[in-house]
Scaffold this active site. Structure first.
Site, short mmCIF file in Angstrom:
data_model
loop_
_atom_site.label_atom_id
_atom_site.label_comp_id
_atom_site.label_asym_id
_atom_site.label_seq_id
_atom_site.Cartn_x
_atom_site.Cartn_y
_atom_site.Cartn_z
N CYS A 37 0.80 -1.23 0.00
CA CYS A 37 0.00 0.00 0.00
C CYS A 37 0.84 1.28 0.00
CB CYS A 37 -0.99 -0.04 1.15
SG CYS A 37 -2.36 1.10 0.89
N HIS A 89 -3.48 -5.54 2.42
CA HIS A 89 -3.15 -5.82 3.81
C HIS A 89 -3.79 -7.15 4.15
CE1 HIS A 89 -2.03 -1.56 4.40
NE2 HIS A 89 -3.11 -1.26 3.71
#
Ligand code: GLN
Length: 243
Positions: free
Chosen positions: A93, A189
């Site tokens: 990310c 994630h």
């Protein structure tokens, strides 16, 4: 045999338990009797990339990314050389965004490393939720959780996977992440690796090959909980994909 797992800027980049990726890499080596150490790489300190076999870099807030940007300049050339030489990297990310040229938020432009020729633009409406991907590199679907405001155009790079469920790189639900040499950059994630052991072993096998100069096939692990966790998400969000 022994591998060193570098954890880049752990104090700034550990959103949604991304530290779990480091633990997963470590444990899956130890369970096979292979030695491993975790090397914390705090912001502002010199990084000796020659010592590292894997660089693990997690997600973070826009503020954390801004704080890191100045420090990144100091490691940019060595980091680029490591990646180009086939150094293994997992970037999640915020880290994915910072591997590119820049991340432009609503109010500022955060300079990236420019190791990947990509750019990320903030747009209103965060892209949040579970994700299921399919990838030609992996037999099991990849599952994870995304939460990002940045949208990343990847041009001609090979994506990490095709989105079966979720938003992905740009929010239009086509592709997610990038695989470049031995680097995986992704919005996922979860943390990613415990629920996707095949991805973890892909990284480990590449790191072992690079360090020891020969193909090393890791012995399979039972992975009962891991497969259950993965399958649970696949069945919930892409029931038509479940065989
Ligand atoms: N701050 C970035 C964004 O919102 C990355 C967030 C994250 O790492 N989950 O796009």
């Amino acid at each position: 045999m022994k591998l060193a797992i570098g954890h880049l800027y752990p104090e700034l980049f550990n959103l949604y338990g991304d530290r779990g990726n480091v633990q997963c890499l470590l444990k899956r080596l130890q369970w096979r009797g292979i030695e491993a150490e975790v090397v914390p790489l705090p912001a502002g300190e010199k990084v000796d990339f020659a010592r590292l076999d894997i660089v693990c870099w997690g997600g973070g807030s826009d503020r954390g990314q801004e704080m890191a940007a100045g420090h990144l300049r100091g490691i940019r050339d060595d980091f680029r050389a490591y990646v180009e030489d086939g150094g293994v990297v997992l970037a999640v990310c915020a880290a994915y965004q910072l591997l590119g040229n820049y991340y432009r938020t609503e109010t500022k432009t955060i300079e990236g490393l420019g190791i990947l020729d990509i750019c990320t633009e903030w747009k209103p409406g965060r892209l949040v939720g579970n994700v299921v991907l399919e990838s030609p590199c992996f037999s099991t679907p990849i599952v994870g959780f995304e939460n990002h405001a940045g949208r990343t155009e990847i041009g001609d790079y090979t994506p990490f996977g095709k989105v079966l469920f979720g938003h992905g790189n740009t929010g239009n639900g086509d592709y997610e992440g990038i695989v470049y040499k031995n680097l995986i950059a992704t919005y996922l994630h979860g943390p990613l690796l415990p629920k996707n052991p095949e991805v973890c072993d892909w990284l480990l096998e590449r790191a072992l090959k690079r360090r020891y100069g020969k193909e090393i096939v890791l012995e399979p692990l039972a992975d009962v909980q891991e497969h259950r966790a993965n399958r649970n998400i696949v069945e919930r969000f892409t029931p038509s994909h479940t065989k």
